[in-house]
Design an enzyme around this catalytic site. Structure first.
Site, PDB file in Angstrom:
ATOM      1  N   ASP A  90      22.340  18.585 -13.847  1.00 47.32           N
ATOM      2  CA  ASP A  90      23.046  17.335 -14.137  1.00 47.32           C
ATOM      3  C   ASP A  90      24.531  17.678 -14.257  1.00 47.32           C
ATOM      4  OD1 ASP A  90      23.652  14.764 -14.782  1.00 47.32           O
ATOM      5  OD2 ASP A  90      22.733  14.792 -16.774  1.00 47.32           O
ATOM      6  N   HIS A 147      22.869  16.042 -23.894  1.00 50.53           N
ATOM      7  CA  HIS A 147      21.404  15.951 -23.930  1.00 50.53           C
ATOM      8  C   HIS A 147      20.864  17.292 -23.478  1.00 50.53           C
ATOM      9  CE1 HIS A 147      21.375  15.369 -19.486  1.00 50.53           C
ATOM     10  NE2 HIS A 147      22.355  14.509 -19.665  1.00 50.53           N
ATOM     11  N   ASP A 165       0.818  -1.225   0.000  1.00 45.80           N
ATOM     12  CA  ASP A 165       0.000   0.000   0.000  1.00 45.80           C
ATOM     13  C   ASP A 165       0.852   1.275   0.000  1.00 45.80           C
ATOM     14  OD1 ASP A 165       0.999  -0.327   2.507  1.00 45.80           O
ATOM     15  OD2 ASP A 165      -0.885   0.110   3.561  1.00 45.80           O
ATOM     16  N   HIS A 180      16.992  14.173 -19.095  1.00 40.60           N
ATOM     17  CA  HIS A 180      17.223  14.021 -20.538  1.00 40.60           C
ATOM     18  C   HIS A 180      16.011  14.671 -21.184  1.00 40.60           C
ATOM     19  CE1 HIS A 180      19.796  10.234 -19.515  1.00 40.60           C
ATOM     20  NE2 HIS A 180      20.401  11.361 -19.212  1.00 40.60           N
ATOM     21  N   GLU A 196      29.300  16.139 -21.652  1.00 39.76           N
ATOM     22  CA  GLU A 196      29.770  15.159 -20.678  1.00 39.76           C
ATOM     23  C   GLU A 196      30.492  13.973 -21.309  1.00 39.76           C
ATOM     24  OE1 GLU A 196      26.698  12.694 -18.897  1.00 39.76           O
ATOM     25  OE2 GLU A 196      25.142  13.837 -19.899  1.00 39.76           O
ATOM     26  N   ARG A 256      34.236  10.813 -15.841  1.00 38.31           N
ATOM     27  CA  ARG A 256      33.251  11.595 -16.600  1.00 38.31           C
ATOM     28  C   ARG A 256      33.260  13.011 -16.029  1.00 38.31           C
ATOM     29  NH1 ARG A 256      29.356   8.282 -16.650  1.00 38.31           N
ATOM     30  NH2 ARG A 256      27.983   8.916 -14.961  1.00 38.31           N
ATOM     31  N   GLU A 271      31.043  16.600 -16.514  1.00 37.07           N
ATOM     32  CA  GLU A 271      29.793  17.080 -17.134  1.00 37.07           C
ATOM     33  C   GLU A 271      29.433  18.464 -16.623  1.00 37.07           C
ATOM     34  OE1 GLU A 271      26.322  14.792 -15.972  1.00 37.07           O
ATOM     35  OE2 GLU A 271      25.225  15.486 -17.734  1.00 37.07           O
ATOM     36  N   HIS A 323      25.540   4.189 -15.265  1.00 37.21           N
ATOM     37  CA  HIS A 323      24.428   4.615 -14.414  1.00 37.21           C
ATOM     38  C   HIS A 323      24.376   3.762 -13.144  1.00 37.21           C
ATOM     39  CE1 HIS A 323      21.898   6.871 -17.687  1.00 37.21           C
ATOM     40  NE2 HIS A 323      22.993   7.514 -17.328  1.00 37.21           N
ATOM     41  N   TYR A 331      35.953   5.106 -19.764  1.00 35.29           N
ATOM     42  CA  TYR A 331      35.703   4.061 -18.764  1.00 35.29           C
ATOM     43  C   TYR A 331      36.508   2.828 -19.156  1.00 35.29           C
ATOM     44  CZ  TYR A 331      31.827   7.324 -18.736  1.00 35.29           C
ATOM     45  OH  TYR A 331      31.087   8.470 -18.741  1.00 35.29           O
ATOM     46  N   ASP A 335      27.919  11.850 -10.309  1.00 38.04           N
ATOM     47  CA  ASP A 335      27.038  12.381 -11.364  1.00 38.04           C
ATOM     48  C   ASP A 335      25.685  12.639 -10.718  1.00 38.04           C
ATOM     49  OD1 ASP A 335      25.257  12.731 -13.461  1.00 38.04           O
ATOM     50  OD2 ASP A 335      26.113  11.150 -14.707  1.00 38.04           O
ATOM     51  N   HIS A 343      28.820   6.488 -24.830  1.00 35.71           N
ATOM     52  CA  HIS A 343      27.598   7.308 -24.834  1.00 35.71           C
ATOM     53  C   HIS A 343      27.882   8.604 -25.578  1.00 35.71           C
ATOM     54  CE1 HIS A 343      29.296   9.898 -21.610  1.00 35.71           C
ATOM     55  NE2 HIS A 343      29.702   8.774 -21.049  1.00 35.71           N
TER      56      HIS A 343
HETATM   57  N1  GLY Z   1      23.165  12.098 -15.369  1.00 33.17           N
HETATM   58  C1  GLY Z   1      22.992  10.888 -16.043  1.00 33.17           C
HETATM   59  C2  GLY Z   1      22.911  10.997 -17.505  1.00 33.17           C
HETATM   60  O1  GLY Z   1      22.984  12.067 -18.075  1.00 33.17           O
HETATM   61  O2  GLY Z   1      22.696  10.003 -18.171  1.00 33.17           O
HETATM   62 MN    MN Z   2      23.873  13.930 -18.203  1.00 34.45          MN
END
Ligand code: GLY
Ligand code: MN
Length: 475
Positions: free
Chosen positions: A316, A392, A76, A399, A416, A437, A439, A288, A420, A305, A388
Site C-alpha cells: 500500500d 494501519h 452467472d 487494512h 500516510e 497523500r 504513504e 478512496h 485534501y 494510492d 483519516h
Molecule cells: N490504500 C487505501 C487505504 O489505506 O485506505
Molecule cells: Mn493505506
C-alpha cells in the site's frame, strides 16, 4: 522456464501414502493439481501458525474457520475468488467451500487422533474442466500438510460431537453465504450443518477471543511472510516509478491505472490488493476514488494510492504527482507539509511506541503548518482537511488485523498523512483542488524503522527528476 515450474506430482509418486487417506481414493494421475509458484508460504508455515493458535486456546477446545464465500457479480459470473485471510493463514488452501477445525489436543475423528481436519470440495473432473483443478483431500493432506481432509458431504454424518469440548471458537461469519443451486456440500450446506451442531452448544462459544488471537498472530510477520510482503511492495514501487515516468497531462485516469496494473501483473502479482486509487484534479480530494474516468489537465495533481497483492500479501504505497511533471508553488507547498508530517510519523515507528504515536506526530506537524499557511486558524479545524488516521497494519489484508497496542518488531504499518482541500473550502481559492497523500510501508524493528517502500522517490526534486525519464509506455 521449466525450472521455475514446480509441478506437484507427489500424488503420483506416493501411492502408498495415498491409500492411507480417509476418503476412498480416486486413481490419482494427471488430474492432480499443478502449482506453478515456488515461493508460496510453506506447509510448515501454516502448521506452525496452527500450533501458535493452539498455544492460546484453552484445554479441550476447538477453533473453526470457514473459507470465504464465492461472491456473485451478475447473472452467472462470479467475482474472482479471494480466500478468507484467516482461513488462508492457517491452511494455505485457496479453494472455496471449505472449513477447518483446529483442536487444542489430538482428538478422535473417524477412528484417528488428529490435530486438525479440513472439510473441502471433492475432486470433480467435470467441474474442473471449467474452473481448474482442485486439491482434493489427498492433495490437502500431502501438499498442504493438513492432518486430515474430508469431503464436505461427510461432515453431517461424522462422529464428532462438539459437546465434548469445553470451549468452541468460531470466526464470525459474514452472512452473505448463498446456496449454490444443485450443489451439495457447498459452503451454505457446510454452515447450515455447522449451525445445527453449534446451536446445541451455544454457551461454549467464545468467538471474540479467536479474533483477538488472530490479530495477535497476524500483526507480527514471520520471515516467510515478510519475504512475500516485500515482494508485493517492490512490485508496487516499480509501478510507482513507472507511472512517474509515463504520466503526462494528455492521459486519462484509467490510462494511469492501466500502467500501474500492467506492472503488477507483469511482475507476477495476482491482483491489486484493493481497487487502485488514481484521483486527479478534484478527485485528488476523494480519499478512496476508484472510478478512474477523468481526463487529466496540465495543472492537476494525481494521487496514486496503489498496492499489488503477491501470494496473499498486499502493499500500500501512495505518491502524489504533478500531471505535467512540475509541482506548482501551491502544490509544492502542501506537498512539503505532508512530507514533513510523514517523516515525523515514520521517525516514531519504534519498538515500544504506541500504535497511534505516528498519527499524533504527523498531525502535530500538519496542524502547525496549516496554521502558518493561514488555511486553518486553530487545530480543531485540521479535521476538515485531514480526515483519516495515518496508519494501519499491512499484511494479508490491506487494512490488516492487529491489536493497536505497542509497536513491536515484525509489524508492518503504513504512515500516510494527507491534506485534501476540495473546491469551495473556506480558504484562499489558490489551494482548491489540491489533494496530497504520501504513504510508505514501515517495518518495525528493534532498531530504526525500515521503510520497505523507500525505493520510490518522495522528495519533490527526486520525483520531478524521475518524471523526466522516458517510460516504456511513452510510445
Ligand atoms: N490504500 C487505501 C487505504 O489505506 O485506505
Ligand atoms: Mn493505506
Amino acid at each position: 522456464m521449466l525450472d521455475k515450474i514446480l509441478i506437484i506430482s507427489i500424488l503420483l509418486v506416493l501411492p502408498i501414502v495415498a491409500q492411507t487417506q480417509e476418503v476412498a481414493e480416486r486413481q490419482l494421475d494427471n488430474n492432480s493439481i499443478s502449482i506453478y509458484d515456488n515461493d508460496l508460504l510453506s506447509a510448515d508455515f501454516h502448521s506452525g501458525r496452527r500450533e501458535e493458535l493452539r498455544k492460546r486456546m484453552k484445554s479441550n477446545s476447538v477453533a473453526i474457520f470457514l473459507a470465504a464465500p464465492v461472491r456473485n457479480r451478475s447473472n452467472d459470473v462470479n467475482f474472482e475468488y479471494h480466500q478468507n485471510p484467516n482461513f488462508y493463514y492457517f491452511t494455505g488452501l485457496n479453494e472455496p467451500h471449505a472449513m477447518i477445525m483446529i483442536f487444542k489436543e489430538p482428538t478422535e475423528v473417524n477412528g484417528r487422533f488428529i490435530k486438525d481436519v479440513v472439510f473441502m470440495q471433492e475432486k470433480d473432473p467435470e467441474t474442473e474442466i471449467w474452473d481448474g483443478k482442485r486439491y482434493g483431500t489427498s492433495g490437502a493432506t500431502m501438499i498442504l500438510g493438513l492432518d486430515m481432509a474430508l469431503e464436505n458431504k461427510v461432515f453431517h454424518e461424522m462422529e464428532l460431537d462438539l459437546d465434548q469440548f469445553d470451549e468452541i471458537y468460531v470466526q464470525n461469519i459474514h452472512d452473505d453465504i448463498r446456496d449454490v443451486p444443485f450443489k451439495n456440500g457447498d459452503l451454505f450446506d457446510l454452515k447450515a450443518k455447522l449451525d445445527v451442531k453449534l446451536n446445541k452448544v451455544k454457551s461454549k462459544q467464545k468467538n471474540g477471543q479467536l479474533s483477538l488471537w488472530c490479530a495477535e498472530l497476524r500483526e507480527i510477520k514471520t520471515d516467510e511472510e515478510l519475504n512475500l510482503l516485500k515482494k508485493a511492495i517492490t512490485i508496487t514501487c516499480e509501478a510507482q516509478r513507472e507511472i512517474m515516468r509515463a504520466l503526462n497531462p494528455s492521459m486519462t485516469e484509467y490510462q494511469a491505472e492501466a500502467v500501474v496494473e500492467y506492472i503488477f501483473k507483469a511482475n507476477g502479482a495476482e491482483y491489486p490488493g484493493f481497487p487502485s486509487i488514481l484521483g486527479s484534479g478534484e478527485n485528488s480530494c476523494i480519499l478512496h476514488y476508484t472510478a478512474s474516468r477523468r481526463p487529466m489537465n496540465k495543472n492537476d495533481l494525481l494521487v496514486c494510492d496503489i498496492g499489488a497483492e503477491y501470494h496473499g500479501y498486499t502493499a500500500d504505497v501512495t505518491r502524489t504527482l504533478p500531471a505535467n511533471g512540475k509541482y506548482s508553488y501551491e502544490q509544492e507547498t502542501i506537498y512539503k507539509v505532508v512530507l514533513e508530517a510523514q517523516q515525523a510519523g515514520i521517525d516514531v515507528c519504534k519498538e515500544g511506541k504506541n500504535f497511534w504515536d505516528p498519527n499524533i506526530a504527523a498531525t502535530t506537524v500538519l496542524s502547525q503548518r496549516m496554521k502558518e499557511l493561514g488555511i486553518i486558524k486553530n487545530s480543531s479545524e485540521l479535521r476538515r482537511y485531514f480526515m483519516h488516521g495515518t496508519s494501519h497494519y499491512l499484511g494479508l489484508d490491506v487494512h490488516d488485523v492487529g491489536r493497536y497496542g505497542k509497536l513491536e518488531p515484525g509489524q508492518v504499518i503504513t504512515v500516510e498523512p494527507g491534506i485534501y482541500i476540495p473546491q469551495g473550502s473556506p480558504c484562499d481559492q489558490k489551494w482548491w483542488n489540491i489533494g496530497v497523500r504520501i504513504e510508505d510501508d514501515i517495518l518495525i524493528t528493534n532498531g530504526k524503522p525500515v521503510n520497505l517502500s523507500g525505493c520510490v522517490p518522495r522528495e519533490v526534486e527526486d520525483i520531478e527528476t524521475l518524471m523526466l525519464e522516458k517510460s516504456r509506455f511513452n510510445d
